[in-house]
Design an enzyme around this catalytic site. Sequence first.
Site, PDB file in Angstrom:
ATOM      1  N   GLY A   1       0.818  -1.197   0.000  1.00  0.00           N
ATOM      2  CA  GLY A   1       0.000   0.000   0.000  1.00  0.00           C
ATOM      3  C   GLY A   1       0.860   1.258   0.000  1.00  0.00           C
ATOM      4  O   GLY A   1       2.069   1.212   0.269  1.00  0.00           O
ATOM      5  N   CYS A   2       0.226   2.397  -0.287  1.00  0.00           N
ATOM      6  CA  CYS A   2       0.963   3.658  -0.401  1.00  0.00           C
ATOM      7  C   CYS A   2       1.481   4.135   0.953  1.00  0.00           C
ATOM      8  O   CYS A   2       2.674   4.430   1.097  1.00  0.00           O
ATOM      9  CB  CYS A   2       0.085   4.718  -1.060  1.00  0.00           C
ATOM     10  SG  CYS A   2      -1.558   4.916  -0.323  1.00  0.00           S
ATOM     11  N   TYR A   3       0.619   4.201   1.950  1.00  0.00           N
ATOM     12  CA  TYR A   3       1.078   4.597   3.275  1.00  0.00           C
ATOM     13  C   TYR A   3       2.150   3.634   3.808  1.00  0.00           C
ATOM     14  O   TYR A   3       3.192   4.086   4.313  1.00  0.00           O
ATOM     15  CB  TYR A   3      -0.087   4.657   4.262  1.00  0.00           C
ATOM     16  CG  TYR A   3      -1.001   5.848   4.143  1.00  0.00           C
ATOM     17  CD1 TYR A   3      -0.493   7.148   4.115  1.00  0.00           C
ATOM     18  CD2 TYR A   3      -2.387   5.688   4.094  1.00  0.00           C
ATOM     19  CE1 TYR A   3      -1.338   8.248   4.036  1.00  0.00           C
ATOM     20  CE2 TYR A   3      -3.237   6.777   4.009  1.00  0.00           C
ATOM     21  CZ  TYR A   3      -2.715   8.057   3.977  1.00  0.00           C
ATOM     22  OH  TYR A   3      -3.550   9.146   3.900  1.00  0.00           O
TER      23      TYR A   3
END
Length: 347
Positions: free
Chosen positions: A154-156
């Site tokens: 995921g991005c985070y």
Amino acid sequence: MERIKTAIVGASGYTGQELLRLLLVHPQVELVAATSRQEAGKPLSAVFPRFRKLPGAELPFMEPDPDAIAATGAQAAFLALPHGVAAEIALALLERGLKVIDLSADFRLSDADVYEEFYGHPHPAPALLDEAVYGLPEVRADAIRDARLIASPGCYPTSILVPLIPLLQAGLIDPATIVANSMSGVSGAGKKADVSLLFCECNESVRAYGIPKHRHLSEIEQELSLAAGETVVITFIPHLIPVNSGIATTTTAKLREGINPAAIGEALENAYRDAAFVRLLGQGGCADTKNVTRTNFIDIGWTHDARTGRVILTSAEDNLGKGAGSQAVQSFNLIFGLPETAGLQTA
């Protein structure tokens, strides 16, 4: 070199559009399938005029049918689909011999019970969890090369894991004291109709959301626990900011007793001095999203607060790039024995 026939499943969303941008010009890729139920039958260039005149831009969107995708001769497929939807088509494409790079959350967690806890429904394909490789190239390059199913992070999580993993592996910080604050552009919420994401709701506004238990906590804590060799539980506070894309993360943690702060810089340098897409800003450096948007770079700076004994790490990445599409392409390059930077050398 013969180009690799490639499909994008779910190519009309923000992440799908980023994959199209990268793969249409990737020197070793032939895009043979792009799926979208809503846009089926329309050429890519009609839905995304920015791609007009690029080779392959007249390819029509097609329905996401596994047999039809396999019939194109595709050797690999990127899945830019919502969680809970991706697993079914991933299984079908694997059965048809394709390599699968999934950008949803369906295969990021090794424990089906944790998946159900954070995503609210039973895992749709638990038998594949042991096989899936968490696709953080800076940490798992060798495993990615041998994989047929990649769970792209995921991005985070990417913005938090890349700075922290070397410090935990070296035992420099106390895992119980980790706090991560992240700010993300609105594209991170996906391409959907939602009142809270309207321009007038987001512009001139900054707000926290998803607290205290954002879904990405599950994979963040999983990977930090593996790095630390013990269970790690952190505080994570995401924020929505009025930009299209980009993530800025500031993470703090207590330095362990007796550790020289200079060891932080040494650990990061040892881990990433040869990493093509990690740029270390050094002590006192503060990462800025303007320097990473539309690239696959993640920038990392750090400092030590002598008053509190805490390390302060800053990182910046593009949530659609290093946090999604371009990182997935980085894994694709590793799987097919290409230079890790192929198709990704943008600035």
